[in-house]
Design an enzyme around this catalytic site. Structure first.
Site, PDB file in Angstrom:
ATOM      1  N   ASP A  40       0.600  -0.744  -0.166  1.00 18.45           N
ATOM      2  CA  ASP A  40      -0.063   0.020  -0.256  1.00 18.45           C
ATOM      3  C   ASP A  40       1.041   1.305  -0.187  1.00 18.45           C
ATOM      4  OD1 ASP A  40      -2.564   1.325  -0.157  1.00 18.45           O
ATOM      5  OD2 ASP A  40      -2.801   1.172   2.103  1.00 18.45           O
ATOM      6  N   ASN A  87     -11.209  -2.955  -4.816  1.00 13.95           N
ATOM      7  CA  ASN A  87      -9.939  -2.187  -5.793  1.00 13.95           C
ATOM      8  C   ASN A  87     -10.752  -1.494  -8.004  1.00 13.95           C
ATOM      9  OD1 ASN A  87      -6.681  -2.570  -5.179  1.00 13.95           O
ATOM     10  ND2 ASN A  87      -8.494  -1.149  -4.443  1.00 13.95           N
TER      11      ASN A  87
HETATM   12  C1  IPE Z   1      -5.388  -2.589  -0.457  1.00 16.09           C
HETATM   13  O1  IPE Z   1      -4.980  -1.910  -0.314  1.00 16.09           O
HETATM   14  C2  IPE Z   1      -5.813  -3.344  -1.458  1.00 16.09           C
HETATM   15  C3  IPE Z   1      -4.118  -3.703  -2.189  1.00 16.09           C
HETATM   16  C4  IPE Z   1      -2.688  -2.955  -1.574  1.00 16.09           C
HETATM   17  C5  IPE Z   1      -4.191  -4.248  -3.867  1.00 16.09           C
HETATM   18  P1  IPE Z   1      -6.222  -0.150  -0.758  1.00 16.09           P
HETATM   19  O2  IPE Z   1      -5.042   1.079  -0.475  1.00 16.09           O
HETATM   20  O3  IPE Z   1      -7.251  -0.310  -1.950  1.00 16.09           O
HETATM   21  O4  IPE Z   1      -7.358  -0.093   0.543  1.00 16.09           O
HETATM   22  P2  IPE Z   1      -7.754   0.991   1.482  1.00 16.09           P
HETATM   23  O5  IPE Z   1      -8.602   1.543   0.238  1.00 16.09           O
HETATM   24  O6  IPE Z   1      -6.441   1.613   2.262  1.00 16.09           O
HETATM   25  O7  IPE Z   1      -8.047  -0.296   2.595  1.00 16.09           O
HETATM   26  C1  IPE Z   2      -1.809   0.220  -3.004  1.00 23.18           C
HETATM   27  O1  IPE Z   2      -1.579   1.841  -3.295  1.00 23.18           O
HETATM   28  C2  IPE Z   2      -1.660  -0.112  -4.444  1.00 23.18           C
HETATM   29  C3  IPE Z   2      -2.953  -0.874  -5.016  1.00 23.18           C
HETATM   30  C4  IPE Z   2      -4.031  -0.730  -4.093  1.00 23.18           C
HETATM   31  C5  IPE Z   2      -3.261  -1.726  -6.533  1.00 23.18           C
HETATM   32  P1  IPE Z   2      -2.650   2.123  -3.375  1.00 23.18           P
HETATM   33  O2  IPE Z   2      -3.259   2.929  -4.929  1.00 23.18           O
HETATM   34  O3  IPE Z   2      -3.227   2.284  -2.312  1.00 23.18           O
HETATM   35  O4  IPE Z   2      -1.996   3.661  -2.935  1.00 23.18           O
HETATM   36  P2  IPE Z   2      -2.369   4.945  -1.525  1.00 23.18           P
HETATM   37  O5  IPE Z   2      -2.985   4.102  -0.168  1.00 23.18           O
HETATM   38  O6  IPE Z   2      -3.756   5.741  -2.547  1.00 23.18           O
HETATM   39  O7  IPE Z   2      -1.334   6.049  -1.495  1.00 23.18           O
HETATM   40 MG    MG Z   3      -3.650   2.006  -1.069  1.00 26.55          MG
END
Ligand code: IPE
Ligand code: IPE
Ligand code: MG
Length: 250
Positions: free
Chosen positions: A21, A69
């Site tokens: 994340d 997602n």
């Molecule tokens: C969790 O991250 C999913 C992945 C890393 C693929 P998100 O960024 O989607 O999770 P939330 O929205 O912060 O819970």
């Molecule tokens: C994780 O990084 C990647 C996926 C969930 C695919 P994020 O895209 O969730 O990054 P933040 O949480 O917005 O910083």
């Molecule tokens: Mg995220």
């Protein structure tokens, strides 16, 4: 359960699961589009796959795309799918070189046809390797996985293959996506969030949890080694009590 398995965390984990994340925040901090964060995150995937080999970790599960997602803007989702395909193209030689088996958990059928084809092909070509397993959780949701298992069990009961009295934890787990994979010993989440976000809800029951403020694109070998060190200092009791000589904590 033996005393050894109660104390077990002084050795390296067998299975590490990661919620990758913070790509978006990494990009925002640099005034870049989110896609650049995902690209930088792909470098961390390479680094962590190599680090697992160096630390002798047999299973690595990476949460790459959740069922939730799909709610992201269309361009971001398309960008991620393209990145996934390119990543597989570039990294396939590494899997062969290191004899790592690629596996997918999640609703593969939700992914664009070309991505499905590429992943299926690499899974087939690496199916016989046993130096380690790289498991990508894609269009994955813990609740979806559990509900799917429940539906399959109900169908088997309806068809007379299974009796309701046979359904226990072991039988239930056999109906999850990858029943032969041991539960994760360690779950790492980057970027400081303190939630599971629907990841491996069944399998993480007794995993050691490790969170770090480091954003995923900055999470490279030293950060991974720090997580493994933290894991090794944990005392895993699984609800039991450690023998006196091994210094049971509270
Ligand atoms: C969790 O991250 C999913 C992945 C890393 C693929 P998100 O960024 O989607 O999770 P939330 O929205 O912060 O819970
Ligand atoms: C994780 O990084 C990647 C996926 C969930 C695919 P994020 O895209 O969730 O990054 P933040 O949480 O917005 O910083
Ligand atoms: Mg995220």
């Amino acid at each position: 359960m033996s005393a050894k398995s109660l104390a077990g965390a002084s050795s390296n984990p067998v299975h590490v699961a990661v919620i990758m994340d913070g790509n978006g925040r990494w990009a925002r901090e640099r005034g870049l589009p989110r896609g650049k964060g995902h690209e930088a995150g792909a470098e961390s995937v390479r680094a962590v796959v190599r680090a697992c080999r160096d630390h002798g970790i047999r299973y690595l599960t990476l949460y790459a795309f959740s069922v939730e997602n799909w709610r992201r803007p269309r361009e971001e989702v398309q960008g991620l799918m393209g990145l996934l395909r390119r990543f597989m193209e570039h990294e396939e030689p590494l899997l062969h070189e290191q004899q790592i088996r690629l596996r997918i958990m999640g609703r593969l059928e939700d992914l664009p046809r070309l991505v499905q084809k590429k992943l299926t092909r690499v899974m087939e070509k690496t199916a016989h390797y046993d130096a380690g397993q790289l498991i990508l959780a894609l269009s994955y949701g813990g609740r979806t996985e559990i509900a799917t298992a429940a539906r399959r069990i109900a169908e088997e009961v309806r068809d007379g293959v299974l009796d309701p009295s046979d359904v226990d934890e072991k039988v239930f787990a056999q109906h999850l996506y990858l029943p032969d994979v041991p539960d994760p010993d360690l779950m790492i989440r980057t970027s400081g969030e303190m939630r599971l976000s629907n990841f491996l809800l069944w399998q993480l029951s007794y995993a050691e949890l490790y969170t770090t403020p480091v954003l995923w694109p900055d999470f490279r070998e030293p950060a991974f080694a720090a997580a493994i060190d933290a894991y090794r200092s944990r005392s895993r009791r699984f609800g039991g009590v450690l023998p006196e000589t091994e210094g049971a904590g509270c």
